[in-house]
Design an enzyme around this catalytic site. Structure first.
Site, PDB file in Angstrom:
ATOM      1  N   TYR A 113      29.680  41.127  41.268  1.00 39.91           N
ATOM      2  CA  TYR A 113      29.036  42.180  40.718  1.00 39.91           C
ATOM      3  C   TYR A 113      30.155  42.233  39.413  1.00 39.91           C
ATOM      4  O   TYR A 113      31.359  42.050  39.507  1.00 39.91           O
ATOM      5  CB  TYR A 113      29.223  43.488  41.582  1.00 39.91           C
ATOM      6  N   PRO A 114      29.428  42.795  38.387  1.00 38.76           N
ATOM      7  CA  PRO A 114      30.391  43.086  37.230  1.00 38.76           C
ATOM      8  C   PRO A 114      30.519  44.355  37.263  1.00 38.76           C
ATOM      9  O   PRO A 114      30.057  45.325  38.001  1.00 38.76           O
ATOM     10  CB  PRO A 114      29.354  42.487  36.140  1.00 38.76           C
ATOM     11  N   MET A 115      31.855  44.693  36.609  1.00 36.22           N
ATOM     12  CA  MET A 115      32.059  46.145  36.414  1.00 36.22           C
ATOM     13  C   MET A 115      32.969  46.471  35.123  1.00 36.22           C
ATOM     14  O   MET A 115      33.470  45.621  34.516  1.00 36.22           O
ATOM     15  CB  MET A 115      32.985  46.526  37.604  1.00 36.22           C
ATOM     16  N   ASP A 116      33.159  47.712  34.614  1.00 33.88           N
ATOM     17  CA  ASP A 116      33.634  48.272  33.703  1.00 33.88           C
ATOM     18  C   ASP A 116      34.769  49.299  34.142  1.00 33.88           C
ATOM     19  O   ASP A 116      34.748  49.755  35.170  1.00 33.88           O
ATOM     20  CB  ASP A 116      32.937  49.133  32.891  1.00 33.88           C
ATOM     21  N   HIS A 124      45.715  50.255  43.989  1.00 33.60           N
ATOM     22  CA  HIS A 124      44.436  49.298  44.254  1.00 33.60           C
ATOM     23  C   HIS A 124      44.929  47.962  45.123  1.00 33.60           C
ATOM     24  O   HIS A 124      44.223  47.654  45.964  1.00 33.60           O
ATOM     25  CB  HIS A 124      44.028  49.110  42.919  1.00 33.60           C
ATOM     26  N   SER A 158      39.104  53.147  41.348  1.00 39.40           N
ATOM     27  CA  SER A 158      37.658  52.830  41.528  1.00 39.40           C
ATOM     28  C   SER A 158      36.705  54.367  41.659  1.00 39.40           C
ATOM     29  O   SER A 158      35.788  54.379  40.905  1.00 39.40           O
ATOM     30  CB  SER A 158      37.038  51.972  42.801  1.00 39.40           C
TER      31      SER A 158
HETATM   32  O1  76R Z   1      46.482  40.119  41.371  1.00 43.68           O
HETATM   33  C1  76R Z   1      46.965  40.720  42.323  1.00 43.68           C
HETATM   34  O2  76R Z   1      46.728  40.433  43.493  1.00 43.68           O
HETATM   35  C2  76R Z   1      47.849  42.107  41.965  1.00 43.68           C
HETATM   36  C3  76R Z   1      47.189  43.122  42.249  1.00 43.68           C
HETATM   37  C4  76R Z   1      45.697  43.316  41.680  1.00 43.68           C
HETATM   38  C5  76R Z   1      45.341  43.332  40.656  1.00 43.68           C
HETATM   39  C6  76R Z   1      46.206  43.379  39.080  1.00 43.68           C
HETATM   40  C7  76R Z   1      44.584  43.011  42.621  1.00 43.68           C
HETATM   41  C8  76R Z   1      44.546  42.811  43.854  1.00 43.68           C
HETATM   42  N1  76R Z   1      43.515  43.333  41.543  1.00 43.68           N
HETATM   43  C9  76R Z   1      43.983  43.524  40.317  1.00 43.68           C
HETATM   44  C10 76R Z   1      42.914  43.785  39.132  1.00 43.68           C
HETATM   45 MN1  76R Z   1      41.497  43.669  42.268  1.00 43.68          MN
HETATM   46  N2  76R Z   1      39.609  43.919  42.857  1.00 43.68           N
HETATM   47  C11 76R Z   1      38.529  44.465  42.051  1.00 43.68           C
HETATM   48  C12 76R Z   1      37.690  44.817  43.096  1.00 43.68           C
HETATM   49  O3  76R Z   1      34.885  47.466  43.761  1.00 43.68           O
HETATM   50  C13 76R Z   1      35.626  48.010  43.421  1.00 43.68           C
HETATM   51  O4  76R Z   1      36.180  49.170  43.512  1.00 43.68           O
HETATM   52  C14 76R Z   1      36.503  47.034  42.423  1.00 43.68           C
HETATM   53  C15 76R Z   1      36.302  45.766  42.548  1.00 43.68           C
HETATM   54  C16 76R Z   1      37.743  44.491  44.029  1.00 43.68           C
HETATM   55  C17 76R Z   1      37.143  44.481  45.660  1.00 43.68           C
HETATM   56  C18 76R Z   1      39.169  43.954  44.122  1.00 43.68           C
HETATM   57  C19 76R Z   1      39.789  43.275  45.331  1.00 43.68           C
HETATM   58  N3  76R Z   1      40.921  44.279  40.419  1.00 43.68           N
HETATM   59  C20 76R Z   1      41.938  43.973  39.310  1.00 43.68           C
HETATM   60  C21 76R Z   1      41.067  44.172  38.113  1.00 43.68           C
HETATM   61  C22 76R Z   1      41.487  44.137  36.680  1.00 43.68           C
HETATM   62  C23 76R Z   1      41.920  45.630  36.229  1.00 43.68           C
HETATM   63  C24 76R Z   1      42.588  45.926  34.875  1.00 43.68           C
HETATM   64  O5  76R Z   1      43.056  44.829  34.367  1.00 43.68           O
HETATM   65  O6  76R Z   1      42.356  46.859  34.237  1.00 43.68           O
HETATM   66  C25 76R Z   1      39.845  44.597  38.540  1.00 43.68           C
HETATM   67  C26 76R Z   1      38.615  44.891  37.668  1.00 43.68           C
HETATM   68  C27 76R Z   1      39.795  44.570  40.003  1.00 43.68           C
HETATM   69  C28 76R Z   1      38.747  44.811  40.583  1.00 43.68           C
HETATM   70  N4  76R Z   1      42.090  43.400  44.290  1.00 43.68           N
HETATM   71  C29 76R Z   1      43.322  42.707  44.594  1.00 43.68           C
HETATM   72  C30 76R Z   1      41.541  43.113  45.302  1.00 43.68           C
HETATM   73  C31 76R Z   1      41.845  42.477  46.482  1.00 43.68           C
HETATM   74  C32 76R Z   1      41.224  42.051  47.401  1.00 43.68           C
HETATM   75  C33 76R Z   1      43.432  42.530  45.992  1.00 43.68           C
HETATM   76  C34 76R Z   1      44.471  42.079  46.828  1.00 43.68           C
HETATM   77  C35 76R Z   1      44.782  40.434  46.299  1.00 43.68           C
HETATM   78  C36 76R Z   1      45.879  39.754  47.193  1.00 43.68           C
HETATM   79  O7  76R Z   1      46.707  40.399  47.362  1.00 43.68           O
HETATM   80  O8  76R Z   1      45.445  39.006  47.984  1.00 43.68           O
END
Ligand code: 76R
EC number: 1.3.98.5
Length: 247
Positions: free
Chosen positions: A143-146, A170, A221
């Site tokens: 899915y895409p998101m903002d 997060h 989120s």
């Molecule tokens: O990269 C990393 O592991 C460091 C921590 C981390 C960042 C910086 C991280 C971890 N994410 C990051 C950035 Mn994420 N992520 C999402 C979604 O549905 C939703 O509510 C949101 C959709 C999921 C399911 C998810 C999963 N993440 C981001 C960003 C960029 C944000 C920005 O730059 O402003 C988005 C849009 C985003 C969204 N995230 C993790 C996960 C998971 C499973 C992790 C843990 C990864 C790991 O440590 O193995």
């Protein structure tokens, strides 16, 4: 102005969703259908060679629900290569019997909310995430998101320190799904209609629901997430391509 997040950028990414025009496909002879399938499998074979050489990666999934019948997710070093791949597919026999339903253009992205060390482009763990071999997991969720820019809820007006601390929370939730869900975050600011593409892989589709639901209660989120269309599907292994298209 708030400090912009710095991004590390990896391979370019195309998510290409198609439905199958079964009505027309059924009017073909078995031989014509097989020729189209074989030509498509030839394309996939080429992609496999690129993947083995670590110059890209791809994933094929059949999609559940009416939004699409299958998805091709392709990673390549350049936008030109993605373009060539989509054009090559579009010129194939099989493509004549598919209808494009959705596509998404982005680039694998890591941000500097969590420290990546001195020279991230020399860190093997970072490189493996920027240039990933997509997992052959049983299920995919895309899915895409903002992030919101809405009155007081404006992610882009928050100071860096606050965004960093929110992203830490997060990341903690994300980490509790380690081994169950693998996520590939692709950035699409300037490339497509939303700011990120979220692609999740798991052998247990229910974990998508659990992870996304849990994140909904987390401030990043809950307050700042705006979500596009969700797609969910099952891996389409090459030996299943024949089954999918057989009449
Ligand atoms: O990269 C990393 O592991 C460091 C921590 C981390 C960042 C910086 C991280 C971890 N994410 C990051 C950035 Mn994420 N992520 C999402 C979604 O549905 C939703 O509510 C949101 C959709 C999921 C399911 C998810 C999963 N993440 C981001 C960003 C960029 C944000 C920005 O730059 O402003 C988005 C849009 C985003 C969204 N995230 C993790 C996960 C998971 C499973 C992790 C843990 C990864 C790991 O440590 O193995």
């Amino acid at each position: 102005m708030s400090e912009a997040a710095q991004t590390l950028d990896g391979w370019y990414c195309l998510h290409d969703f198609r439905t199958i025009d079964w009505g027309v496909w059924k009017t073909l002879s078995n031989e014509e259908r097989q020729a189209a399938i074989n030509e498509f499998l030839g394309l996939v074979e080429k992609w496999n060679t690129v993947e083995k050489a670590k110059n890209g990666s791809h994933a094929l999934y059949s999609i559940v629900g009416q939004k699409a019948d299958f998805m091709m997710m392709i990673l390549r070093p350049t936008l030109e290569e993605l373009n060539e791949i989509e054009n090559e597919f579009n010129k194939s026999l099989l493509a004549q019997y598919t209808v494009p339903t959705y596509s998404y253009v982005s680039i694998v992205e890591l941000s500097n909310y969590l420290p990546a060390g001195e020279n991230p482009y020399e860190n093997p763990q970072i490189l493996a995430r920027l240039y990933p071999e997509l997992p052959k997991a049983k299920h995919v969720c895309f899915y895409p998101m903002d992030k919101k820019r809405d009155g007081n809820d404006n992610w882009y007006m928050l100071p860096m320190e606050e965004r960093r601390s929110l992203m830490r929370s997060h990341g903690m939730i994300g980490r509790s799904y380690a081994g169950k869900v693998k996520q590939v975050i692709t950035g699409s600011v300037g490339f497509d209609d939303y700011e990120w593409g979220v692609t999740l892989f798991s052998d247990d589709a229910l974990q998508f629901k659990k992870l996304v639901y849990e994140m909904r209660f987390d401030e990043v989120s809950a307050r700042y997430g705006d979500f596009g269309t969700f797609f969910v599907g099952n891996i389409l292994e090459e030996d299943k391509v024949n089954t999918l298209f057989s009449i």
